[in-house]
Design a protein around this motif. Structure first.
Motif, PDB file in Angstrom:
ATOM      1  N   ASP A  22     -11.941 -15.941   8.158  1.00 23.60           N
ATOM      2  CA  ASP A  22     -11.488 -15.578   6.821  1.00 23.60           C
ATOM      3  C   ASP A  22     -10.359 -14.550   6.895  1.00 23.60           C
ATOM      4  O   ASP A  22     -10.371 -13.653   7.717  1.00 23.60           O
ATOM      5  CB  ASP A  22     -12.669 -14.973   6.054  1.00 23.60           C
ATOM      6  N   LYS A  23      -9.422 -14.719   6.010  1.00 21.41           N
ATOM      7  CA  LYS A  23      -8.285 -13.809   6.060  1.00 21.41           C
ATOM      8  C   LYS A  23      -8.383 -12.679   5.050  1.00 21.41           C
ATOM      9  O   LYS A  23      -7.491 -11.860   4.918  1.00 21.41           O
ATOM     10  CB  LYS A  23      -6.998 -14.590   5.817  1.00 21.41           C
ATOM     11  N   SER A  24      -9.456 -12.651   4.304  1.00 21.50           N
ATOM     12  CA  SER A  24      -9.565 -11.633   3.270  1.00 21.50           C
ATOM     13  C   SER A  24     -10.032 -10.314   3.859  1.00 21.50           C
ATOM     14  O   SER A  24     -10.933 -10.260   4.684  1.00 21.50           O
ATOM     15  CB  SER A  24     -10.542 -12.100   2.209  1.00 21.50           C
ATOM     16  N   THR A  25      -9.423  -9.238   3.402  1.00 21.62           N
ATOM     17  CA  THR A  25      -9.841  -7.923   3.884  1.00 21.62           C
ATOM     18  C   THR A  25     -11.227  -7.572   3.363  1.00 21.62           C
ATOM     19  O   THR A  25     -11.919  -6.760   3.950  1.00 21.62           O
ATOM     20  CB  THR A  25      -8.869  -6.837   3.410  1.00 21.62           C
ATOM     21  N   LEU A  44      -5.308  -6.784  10.042  1.00 25.54           N
ATOM     22  CA  LEU A  44      -5.926  -6.540   8.738  1.00 25.54           C
ATOM     23  C   LEU A  44      -6.495  -5.140   8.623  1.00 25.54           C
ATOM     24  O   LEU A  44      -6.665  -4.618   7.534  1.00 25.54           O
ATOM     25  CB  LEU A  44      -7.073  -7.530   8.509  1.00 25.54           C
ATOM     26  N   LEU A  45      -6.784  -4.582   9.765  1.00 26.10           N
ATOM     27  CA  LEU A  45      -7.608  -3.378   9.827  1.00 26.10           C
ATOM     28  C   LEU A  45      -7.246  -2.304   8.801  1.00 26.10           C
ATOM     29  O   LEU A  45      -8.109  -1.762   8.125  1.00 26.10           O
ATOM     30  CB  LEU A  45      -7.532  -2.810  11.242  1.00 26.10           C
ATOM     31  N   VAL A  46      -5.952  -2.025   8.667  1.00 22.54           N
ATOM     32  CA  VAL A  46      -5.551  -0.928   7.782  1.00 22.54           C
ATOM     33  C   VAL A  46      -5.980  -1.179   6.342  1.00 22.54           C
ATOM     34  O   VAL A  46      -6.269  -0.244   5.604  1.00 22.54           O
ATOM     35  CB  VAL A  46      -4.031  -0.740   7.833  1.00 22.54           C
ATOM     36  N   ASP A  47      -6.045  -2.440   5.955  1.00 25.83           N
ATOM     37  CA  ASP A  47      -6.341  -2.744   4.562  1.00 25.83           C
ATOM     38  C   ASP A  47      -7.821  -2.965   4.281  1.00 25.83           C
ATOM     39  O   ASP A  47      -8.221  -3.110   3.137  1.00 25.83           O
ATOM     40  CB  ASP A  47      -5.566  -3.992   4.129  1.00 25.83           C
TER      41      ASP A  47
END
Lengths: 1088, 419
Positions: free
Chosen positions: A198-201, A232-235
């Motif tokens: 999944d690409k969602s944060t 993604l981590l930052v978000d």
């Protein structure tokens, strides 16, 4: 009697409660009801009635009281049937409270709980994502084994839900189901695998948590998602960050080779990595070097670094441990600053952080040495914090700082907190052993402490001195004598034992005292502590061996006493010693060696930190804090000798990009990240919730971020200066909008192209910031932009409708985006493009930007200023003027045209700009060096200067091949503006907002012929680059402009009054510029 | 992760429990009580306690213990930070985080806890989202609720949770749009006997109160951003923008929040605004001692120093103190903690405040080894001691003109004078 009355009052209390409870049904007094939980059967009966009532308010009241019971830990399970009926209640609060109840008690009432299942199953199909999510949440929280298949099905469905929020809840449900029925593991892993993609944060943190709980060993599931997770981590929300970082730390330790083997030489390269990409290219060129960091390894380190700035202590700690465990040693230093910052936090955070620092400071002193003073102890710190700080101070002690530290320790020793004072003494002891220079000083200091009034302090000192003396046994007879005297006063057993041991060990050095001490001890033997008794026995034995003449009888006396002691240890010891030292017929071969046994050289004790052995636990973990392996602790594996195949992490799309040099990658990573977050944004704004406002907010945010990243890279690329930054914004924009695999090559090409030919197109495009549009014909672009904007909205709608599974979604989006960009490219007039984009953005942004539209400047005769006179320039003359065009080098710059004249009779070669002395913040884009200028020749070049909206002078050097001339450009205030076209209505509105402080005005007196409209226009426009605002009134003239740097509006009004006066009003946020402009305009207008 | 939570008051009553997984018996808290007994002082209860089957991680806040039960390995800071967030939320909702407030609002507390954790993993911790889900109690609302039967549970769905700006709720509307920033700096210092500074550092925070309609995008810039050495951000701040331009760019949460906290780089010398002259002595073999302290302004930058309080933890042998202040009032607690508090107020340079008198000691006891250290509190309005200045605040994305304001305050942090 008393028990009777007690029972009575109890009964009456219960009666009262019922009464009140009934009253509550009618009057509803929620807050009053909570005090009355005597939890009788009767009362529950009453609650049941309320729950069955038809009124929601009564039900709600009952539920609230039940929750109150649960909060108190009272059993409310018998109400289950009554409560569960309300699960389908329409009232949202009742429903929520029923859920709370259900989750708590379903385990005990499994059969009845099943009654509620169908409600949840229905809710799982609800069109509203929040209802679906909450149904899944409750369903999965009901710990009833029968419904495992239903849960499994629900999780699978939810994992494919279109809403990321539902998918997040599915990830949570995985863990719940796993703990309920571990047999489902295989199926659950499949779901995890799917959700990991999944690409969602929103989902990322929760699914990694599920991964950690269910299958932490399936590292293979991470490979393909590694890069995505890093990006993604930052978000991700802060809690998810912690979990992901811990997981990635473990991952990195299995997949990359150790970066710790590198030598100093490489360290420089490592550092430069952040600063320049070229440097990195160099590094990859030097691949022969023994160690080259895997780019993925680097990616992780780079992407976690900003999180050191998080407000969440857990995130900071997680990043710190990541750097500690996987980054090259030379880079781990940056974490210390952030960890020290956490020490300002509350006591619990301090405690954990200090523990971790203590472990780190043992291995790498240097990291925390600069922050030594931050660990100084305050008298108000809790003892546990004090001792930890002390521990760290001791670890950090070295030759350079020891004297300061010892002075600090002196204060601590006197502390009222005696436990801490004792710890300080131990710390001094450790410093003394570790740093040989100060051993004597410490020893002297400790001896002084022997005369301290507090016994604990003295005892601790004795123990420490004992240890120190043991290390250097010679020449300390005096101290030993002093300590022998102490025996009379000191009562702490450990200290007494230590003194005795010390005397025994050194009995030959103090031959006179030792026997006397033994005599005294023999007297008090029976009343001593066991510990002391053992040492008395030892002392006796040693003296017997060295000085049997004086002590034989005494020793025998003591041995006799010991023989009948209550403690078996002492009896044992006595027997043992007697056999060994007292010669008799049965004594074996050993007694010959008795002296050797007792008076052997003993190794000095090592004074070590208690944190010495903690480093094998991963930092920041529970196990590290407890110093034992906690349940579920996952070992951090050692670095592999050879890195496993790095290609496993390649995702299909990125595979294409494998050939790029890592240098390119740094740049490319950013757009791809944007890409993800954008798609996520699209995904999340699914239904009616997303209004255009939120859209615009996030959009603009993204843009500014983009701008930054371009700034970053512009600093990086040395070949491009100034202009590079703008072109890259453009490139990145294209990059973003192009399809994924095309992106790389496109942007790279674009960059090159741009560098080669600075076409008018690109230069125009550059000026297209959010607020500006090209100065070219507004009307022409109007129609096109309108259609374009319609297209955008349509396209947005389309993506909203097409709620396809994610990958498909993405490609669709990309294609659309691609078209979007290509259309304007295909337009015949390239100059239109910037305004188009500006309009597109205007669509997203609020209308305030629409008000500020840069218009064409009114034509005025060119006013040139001398920059360099030919006399002082050795024949080179330079003039400059302000062309009043938007600057092509940057939207915050004022464009300046410089005309260079060669008045000599020979060629002037290599004219360029040398050293710049600009005030802070000011920036300048210089012209390209001119190779040569023929005699009598003249050339005009353009420059851009960002004056930061001030009239400060930009000084720099104009250099030729042989000379350098100091020149400067000072802008007239009117040139710091760009004309703005706006309607009278807008003008008035803006003016209304810029009153008070932001308004300056003055009265002008002049001849009436000066107040004709054309004259006023001419005069004002000559001074300042403003745009004319059409005015409905004859006596009011309005002009509008904005400042170049900050884009603040500058509104000029000339109002003609009776007689020959007029009022000049300037409204602007930039009050300084406003008043300067006023001052300049006033004389101009009043002049004849 | 977090299995259960117990709230325990000072007298050791468990007055609230909440379980996110299966129920853990209250008896697990016995281990905690044991540790508490051992520690003697509440401050010294270890935050992490290991028991045979569970681990207890606790925080102490506002005279309450928040004890969480953990079963498996978890970063302890994760739990500690979360528990503090829970306490912050209570504070935010009820105005105070006390036993009475929690008991009075037990239903809201339960609803909050339910939303904040799912299966022990944090779900919604942003105050903006929580307030959309569960409305904070107000007197008016409780009256209205009792009449109309409506509830505290929001019937609108929390959109913030779904957006990628989870900290801001949608559809914010104000008639007066305002943005206020408080720059609060604290001086942490240790001053030694002779008056020289052993350690001094400035820590600051910028707290914001933003009441702006819609989705404003703010950027706040400083005159001298280089002063900020180490900064931690609210998640709303765009890190890259700060890295490249030293501008704080963000879409703010609605209401009060902490924007950044920072440390001023240690190269800068810290101006210490007050000095203390002290003479504390205990005579050998006598049951009394002298106590004399005077406070004066040092480098006050033309601002008045106010709100001065001096707190001294006297040694245990002190029985009582007879003092006369030239200004303000003092209290001494001779029984339990032996704390002397002197509430000074403002300093007027013409007449420096002092506190003088005699100290009665327990007769026969040895005189105290060390003089107690003085903890000083003070406040200077309209001044950021580091010299940090906000340059400007720009707003994008919305049309209206907000009212902006910045306030500076300097306070004493952990300001200690050794005597």
């Amino acid at each position: 009697m008393s028990s009777n009355s007690f029972a009575y009052s109890e009964q009456s209390g219960g009666g009262e409660a019922t009464e009140l409870g009934q009253e509550a049904t009618s009057t509803i007094s929620p807050s009053g009801a909570f005090g009355l939980f005597s939890s009788d059967l009767k009362k529950n009966e009453d609650l049941k009635q309320m729950l069955e009532s038809s009124k929601d308010s009564a039900k709600l009241d009952a539920m609230k009281r039940i929750v109150g019971m649960m909060a108190k830990g009272k059993n409310a399970s018998e109400l289950f049937p009554a409560v569960v009926k309300n699960v389908a209640s329409k009232n949202i609060e009742i429903k929520k409270l029923v859920y709370v109840y259900l989750v708590r008690h379903a385990e005990e009432q499994q059969d009845l709980a099943l009654l509620s299942i169908s409600t949840f199953q229905r809710a799982l199909k609800d069109p509203n994502q929040l209802i679906r999510a909450s149904a899944l949440r409750v369903l999965s929280s009901i710990r009833v084994p029968i419904i495992v298949p239903i849960m499994m099905l629900a999780i699978k469905e939810a994992a494919a839900d279109l809403s990321p929020y539902v998918r997040k809840n599915a990830a949570h449900a995985i863990q719940k189901l796993y703990s309920l029925d571990p047999e489902q593991k295989e199926m659950l892993i499949e779901v995890i695998e799917k959700l990991l993609k999944d690409k969602s944060t929103l989902v990322a943190g929760s699914v990694v948590m599920a991964f950690e709980e269910v299958c932490p060993d399936r590292i293979d599931l991470i490979h393909k998602n590694y890069r995505k997770l890093c990006n993604l981590l930052v978000d991700v929300e802060e809690w998810g960050q912690v979990v992901i970082i811990h997981m990635l730390t473990r991952y990195a330790r299995t997949q990359f080779v150790s970066p710790w083997t590198e030598d100093e030489g490489l360290e420089n390269n490592e550092k430069n990595f952040y600063e320049s990409d070229d440097e990195e290219k160099e590094k990859t060129d030097k691949r022969k070097k023994p160690y080259v960091m895997d780019p993925d390894h680097r990616l992780l380190i780079r992407n976690t670094k900003p999180l050191l700035q998080s407000r969440n202590a857990a995130v900071v700690m997680a990043v710190a441990q990541l750097f500690w465990h996987i980054s090259p040693k030379s880079e781990a230093g940056i974490i210390s600053k952030s960890l020290v910052r956490l020490l300002r936090s509350n006591r619990e955070v301090q405690y954990i952080v200090l523990q971790n620092i203590a472990t780190m400071s043992i291995q790498r002193k240097g990291m925390f040495e600069p922050y030594l003073k931050s660990f100084y102890v305050r008298s108000t710190d809790p003892t546990m914090i004090k001792t930890l700080k002390l521990e760290i101070l001791t670890n950090l002690a070295n030759e350079a700082n020891i004297s300061t530290l010892l002075r600090e320790f002196q204060t601590y020793v006197k502390s009222q907190d005696k436990q801490f004072a004792a710890a300080t003494i131990q710390a001094i002891g450790r410093c003394a052993t570790n740093i040989s220079e100060v051993t004597d000083t410490c020893l002297n200091g400790l001896v002084c402490l022997l005369s301290n009034r507090d016994e604990i302090v003295v005892a601790e000192s004795v123990v420490v001195i004992k240890k120190l003396l043991q290390m250097q046994p010679a020449q300390h007879g005096e101290i030993i004598k002093h300590m022998a005297k102490l025996l009379d006063s000191i009562t702490v057993p450990v200290a007494r034992a230590s003194i005795l041991w010390l005397i025994g060990e050194n009995c030959e050095r103090v031959p006179k005292i030792a026997p006397d001490v033994l005599r005294k001890m023999a007297k008090s033997f029976t009343s001593e502590d066991d510990l002391v008794k053992l040492q008395i026995l030892n002392l006796g034995a040693k003296l017997y061996l060295t000085n049997s003449r004086q002590t034989k009888l005494l020793t025998q006396y003591i041995l006799n006493l010991g023989k009948y002691d209550q403690n078996y240890d002492i009896r044992d010891r006595t027997r043992f010693i007697r056999q060994l030292i007292v010669p008799n017929e049965r004594s074996g071969a050993l007694s010959k060696y008795a002296k050797k046994i007792f008076l052997a050289q003993k190794p000095a004790p090592l004074l070590e930190s208690p944190f010495k052995d903690r480093d094998h636990f991963q930092l920041g973990t529970l196990s590290h804090t407890l110093n034992t392996k906690a349940t579920g602790y996952l070992e951090l594996s050692n670095w592999p000798e050879v890195a496993p195949d790095p290609s496993v992490r390649n995702v299909e799309v990125i595979e294409l990009a494998k050939e790029w040099t890592p240098a390119g990658k740094t740049k490319k990573e950013t757009p791809s990240k944007k890409f993800y977050s954008e798609s996520e944004e699209e995904g999340s704004s699914s239904d009616s919730n997303s209004d255009s406002e939120s859209e615009s907010g996030s959009k603009s945010g993204e843009q500014s971020e983009e701008g930054n990243s371009s700034d970053d890279s512009s600093e990086d690329s040395s070949s491009e200066s100034g202009s590079g930054s703008e072109s890259e914004v453009e490139n990145q924009r294209t990059a973003k909008k192009n399809s994924k695999n095309k992106r790389k090559s496109d942007s790279e090409d674009g960059e090159k192209e741009h560098e080669k030919s600075k076409t008018s197109e690109s230069s125009n495009a550059e000026s297209s910031s959010v607020e500006e549009s090209s100065s070219d014909s507004e009307t022409e672009s109007e129609s096109d932009s309108a259609s374009e904007s319609r297209k955008v909205t349509k396209e947005k709608e389309k993506t909203r409708q097409d709620r396809n599974p994610v990958p498909k979604d993405v490609s669709l989006l990309d294609l659309d985006d691609f078209n979007l960009v290509s259309t304007p490219v295909a337009l015949p007039m390239p100059a239109l493009r910037p305004s188009l984009i500006a309009d597109l953005e205007g669509l997203n942004l609020s209308a305030s930007s629409a008000v500020i539209n840069v218009s064409t400047p009114v034509f005025v005769p060119m006013k040139t200023h001398v920059m360099l006179h030919r006399m002082s320039g050795k024949g080179l003359a330079a003039h400059y003027y302000f062309p009043r065009q938007p600057c092509i080098f940057g939207d915050k710059m004022v464009s300046v045209q410089v005309t260079l004249n060669n008045t000599t009779d020979r060629k002037i070669e290599n004219i360029h700009i040398g050293e710049k002395k600009l005030p802070t913040g000011m920036q300048m884009h210089v012209f390209n060096p001119i190779e040569s200028l023929e005699p009598e020749g003249s050339i005009t070049v353009s420059m851009g200067i960002d004056f930061c909206d001030s009239t400060q002078t930009a000084s720099f050097q104009l250099c030729t091949k042989d000379d350098c001339f100091n020149v400067s450009i000072q802008p007239p205030v009117g040139e710091l503006l760009l004309p703005v076209a706006m309607s009278e209505k807008d003008f008035k509105k803006e003016q209304g907002m810029l009153t008070g402080m932001n308004e300056t005005s003055t009265i002008i007196i002049a001849a009436p012929q000066n107040f004709t409209p054309p004259v006023i226009l001419q005069k004002i426009v000559n001074v300042a680059n403003v745009g004319v605002v059409p005015s409905g009134q004859d006596n009011i003239h309005r002009f509008a402009a904005k400042t170049v740097h900050s884009g603040s509006l500058m509104l000029v009004t000339v109002e003609l009054k009776e007689g020959s006066t007029a009022q000049l009003i300037i409204n602007t946020e930039k009050t300084v510029i406003g008043s300067v402009l006023l001052r300049e305009l006033k004389p101009v207008l009043s002049q004849g | 992760m977090i299995h259960s939570l117990f709230l325990i008051n000072c007298s050791g009553d468990i007055f609230l429990e909440k379980h996110w997984k299966s129920v853990v018996s209250q008896s697990v808290c016995d281990y905690f009580f044991e540790a508490q007994e051992k520690a003697a002082d509440v401050e010294n209860v270890p935050p992490v306690i290991s028991t045979p089957h569970h681990y207890l991680i606790s925080i102490y806040r506002d005279k309450l213990f928040f004890v969480s039960v953990i079963q498996t390995e978890v970063p302890p800071l994760f739990v500690i930070e979360f528990l503090h967030r829970v306490a912050d939320t209570f504070q935010d909702y009820f105005g105070e985080c006390s036993e009475a407030a929690i008991k009075d609002n037990v239903v809201i507390v339960y609803e909050l806890l339910e939303e904040m954790l799912d299966n022990g993993f944090p779900l919604a911790t942003e105050s903006n989202i929580l307030k959309e889900l569960i409305k904070p109690p107000t007197i008016l609302r409780s009256v209205v609720n009792s009449i109309t039967g409506s509830s505290n549970v929001g019937d609108t769905l929390p959109t913030g949770q779904l957006s990628n700006i989870p900290w801001r709720r949608a559809g914010v509307k104000y008639t007066n749009n305002e943005a206020y920033f408080d720059v609060v700096e604290e001086i942490d210092a240790i001053i030694d006997k002779s008056g020289s500074t052993v350690f001094a550092e400035i820590q600051g925070v910028i707290d914001a109160c933003i009441k702006l309609s819609g989705m404003p995008d703010l950027s706040l810039s400083f005159m001298n951003p280089r002063l900020l050495d180490d900064v931690s951000f609210h998640p709303c701040i765009r890190f890259k923008r700060w890295e490249s331009e030293r501008v704080l760019s963000f879409i703010p949460p609605d209401g009060n929040f902490r924007l950044i906290s920072y440390r001023v780089s240690s190269q800068n010398l810290v101006a210490i605004p007050v000095y203390v002259k002290h003479c504390i002595s205990f005579k050998e073999n006598s049951a009394c001692g002298r106590f004399d302290i005077t406070i004066g302004p040092k480098q006050n930058m033309g601002k008045t120093i106010e709100g001065i309080t001096v707190t001294v933890h006297m040694p245990k042998v002190v029985l009582n103190m007879n003092l006369t202040p030239t200004q303000g009032s003092y209290t001494f607690d001779p029984v339990t903690k032996k704390v002397l508090t002197w509430d000074v107020g403002k300093i007027t340079p013409q007449k420096l405040p002092s506190l003088k008198g005699l100290v009665n000691l327990q007769s026969g006891a040895p005189k105290p080894e060390e003089n107690p250290s003085l903890n000083i509190q003070f406040k200077i309005q309209q001044l950021a001691i580091s010299g940090l200045k906000v340059n400007r605040l720009d707003m994008y994305g919305e049309k209206y003109k907000p009212f902006k304001g910045v306030k500076y305050v300097t306070k004493a942090g952990k300001f200690q004078v050794r005597t």
